[in-house]
Design an enzyme around this catalytic site. Structure first.
Site, mmCIF file in Angstrom:
data_model
loop_
_atom_site.group_PDB
_atom_site.id
_atom_site.type_symbol
_atom_site.label_atom_id
_atom_site.label_comp_id
_atom_site.label_asym_id
_atom_site.label_seq_id
_atom_site.Cartn_x
_atom_site.Cartn_y
_atom_site.Cartn_z
ATOM 1 N N ASP A 112 0.801 -1.229 0.000
ATOM 2 C CA ASP A 112 0.000 0.000 0.000
ATOM 3 C C ASP A 112 0.834 1.279 0.000
ATOM 4 O O ASP A 112 0.323 2.347 0.348
ATOM 5 C CB ASP A 112 -0.948 0.004 1.207
ATOM 6 C CG ASP A 112 -2.114 -0.956 0.998
ATOM 7 O OD1 ASP A 112 -2.627 -0.994 -0.135
ATOM 8 O OD2 ASP A 112 -2.490 -1.659 1.945
ATOM 9 N N ASP A 172 -6.618 -3.828 -5.768
ATOM 10 C CA ASP A 172 -6.383 -2.518 -5.166
ATOM 11 C C ASP A 172 -5.028 -1.929 -5.587
ATOM 12 O O ASP A 172 -4.861 -0.716 -5.664
ATOM 13 C CB ASP A 172 -6.404 -2.610 -3.634
ATOM 14 C CG ASP A 172 -7.443 -3.550 -3.068
ATOM 15 O OD1 ASP A 172 -7.786 -4.530 -3.747
ATOM 16 O OD2 ASP A 172 -7.901 -3.319 -1.943
HETATM 17 N N1 GLY Z 1 -7.183 -1.297 -0.269
HETATM 18 C C1 GLY Z 1 -8.018 -1.788 0.748
HETATM 19 C C2 GLY Z 1 -9.438 -1.472 0.580
HETATM 20 O O1 GLY Z 1 -9.870 -0.984 -0.461
HETATM 21 O O2 GLY Z 1 -10.170 -1.708 1.524
#
Ligand code: GLY
Length: 395
Positions: A112, A172
């Site tokens: 992330d 994501d």
């Molecule tokens: N990237 C984690 C979410 O969208 O919850």
């Protein structure tokens, strides 16, 4: 690559018949956001909000988890909207915190890094030339590179690198790889772009089902890199489409198209976008999984709609003139944003308040269900700024 079948857009008139947003509507919505952010700054000082609200209010947090960059990004967007130096000064303090976080390796062993460092530090550098921000974002890009698995050609989202139970990509990450493209542009070093391009190709190849719906995550064999299969983590089931995952794909394809300009991706973009639009309920704000519709008594995920609006706005410039989906998408994105403005921003709290209400963080864990969340807030404001001016994006 599997053959993705594109559903036709089921009801284009549903969108075309709606007027596009007016400058007055956008200005009023931005004014409401800025007032809420000013209120929140008083409560937060230099701390960060938690990822999602609880009973309508955020709590304060240290700079941990994957979401704090969105709060800093909100400050930069407010600075762009108002020119008010107070937003810039606070955002610059956060840059020091993000530089410390990557130097000390605090909660950065995951994919992330783009969510964290793009709206905070890349934004700071692009807007103000902040050299500490540039250096922190490049260190974050280096850290993200360590998550790349050549066997399977993907960036591993979570867990110890190479472990079988974690040997998967997640959709994501389409929003994390712009950090790598930026690092290549900034340094002239090709390896970041090469890894980003490989991860993107792998995601398109495996994380989209034949019907254009999204797998949330997709596993590979750690010994050979061979594809194993799709699994959900935050969606309803392995064969449903988690609304936010579908939205990450829409925006991710748009962002990567901006860099790679592979025209074959236009039909993929339209297929995943039609799949999303065809499952929007009456008010055009999806439930948390696209398997649900009106009458399901499930919660909406407003953040998925905000993300999709940003992606559709970004991709619109690349759709060919004469493509019949082009006007439909223009009106759809505008109508979706209007629905967020009119129906999802009214509730406030005397605590730290969300800019956008009624999202879902994780239905399975019960966290942030029918609550505000920081990425919903960020992408809602980004969408408004996109409609306000020709925005030089942070991604
Ligand atoms: N990237 C984690 C979410 O969208 O919850």
């Amino acid at each position: 690559m599997s053959q993705i079948k594109m559903e036709p857009l089921a009801e284009p008139k549903r969108f075309i018949d709606q007027p596009v947003l007016t400058p007055g509507e956008i200005d009023a919505a931005i004014g409401t956001v800025v007032a809420k952010v000013e209120h929140n700054i008083v409560k937060l000082g230099e701390t960060f909000p938690t990822s999602a609200t609880h009973d309508g209010s955020y709590s304060t947090s240290k700079n941990v988890e994957w979401t704090t960059g969105f709060w800093t990004g909100i400050l930069w967007l407010c600075y762009e909207a108002t020119g008010d130096e107070r937003f810039r000064r606070l955002a610059e303090k956060h840059v020091v915190s993000f530089a410390d976080r990557i130097d000390q390796e605090i909660d950065v062993d995951h994919h992330d890094l783009g969510f964290l460092y793009t709206p905070s530090c890349v934004a700071a550098y692009k807007l103000t030339g902040n050299e500490l921000a540039r250096s922190a974002a490049l260190k974050a890009a280096d850290k993200l590179m360590t998550r790349y698995n050549p066997k399977g050609e993907f960036i591993q989202a979570w867990g110890p690198k190479g472990s079988a139970e974690n040997y998967r990509l997640i959709v994501d990450a389409m929003l994390n790889i712009p950090l790598l493209f930026w690092a290549s542009d900034e340094t002239g070093v090709a390896k970041y772009r090469e890894v980003a391009t490989k991860h993107y190709a792998t995601t398109l190849r495996y994380a989209i089902r034949d019907d254009a719906s999204a797998f949330h995550t997709f596993y590979f064999d750690p010994a050979t890199g061979a594809p194993v299969g799709g699994k959900t983590r935050q969606g309803y089931s392995d064969d449903s489409s988690w609304a936010r995952g579908q939205a990450w794909l829409i925006y991710g394809i748009a962002l990567n198209y901006t860099r790679l300009q592979d025209t074959a991706d236009i039909s993929t973009y339209e297929a995943v976008t039609n799949y999303f639009l065809n499952r929007l309920p009456q008010d055009l704000v999806s439930y948390w999984d696209l398997i649900f519709g009106d009458g399901s008594l499930q919660a909406k995920d407003s953040s998925a709609t905000a993300i999709a609006v940003c992606g559709m706005n970004q991709m619109q410039q690349f759709l060919p003139e004469g493509d019949p989906l082009r006007p439909a998408y223009e009106h759809a994105a505008s109508a979706m944003l209007r629905s967020l403005i009119d129906g999802y921003t009214a509730e406030t709290t005397s605590g730290i308040t969300a800019l956008l209400n009624h999202g879902v963080y994780s239905w399975h864990s019960g966290r942030g269900v029918d609550e505000g969340n920081l990425w919903g807030d960020y992408f809602y404001l980004e969408a408004l700024i996109r409609y306000k001016k020709h925005w030089q994006m942070y991604w």
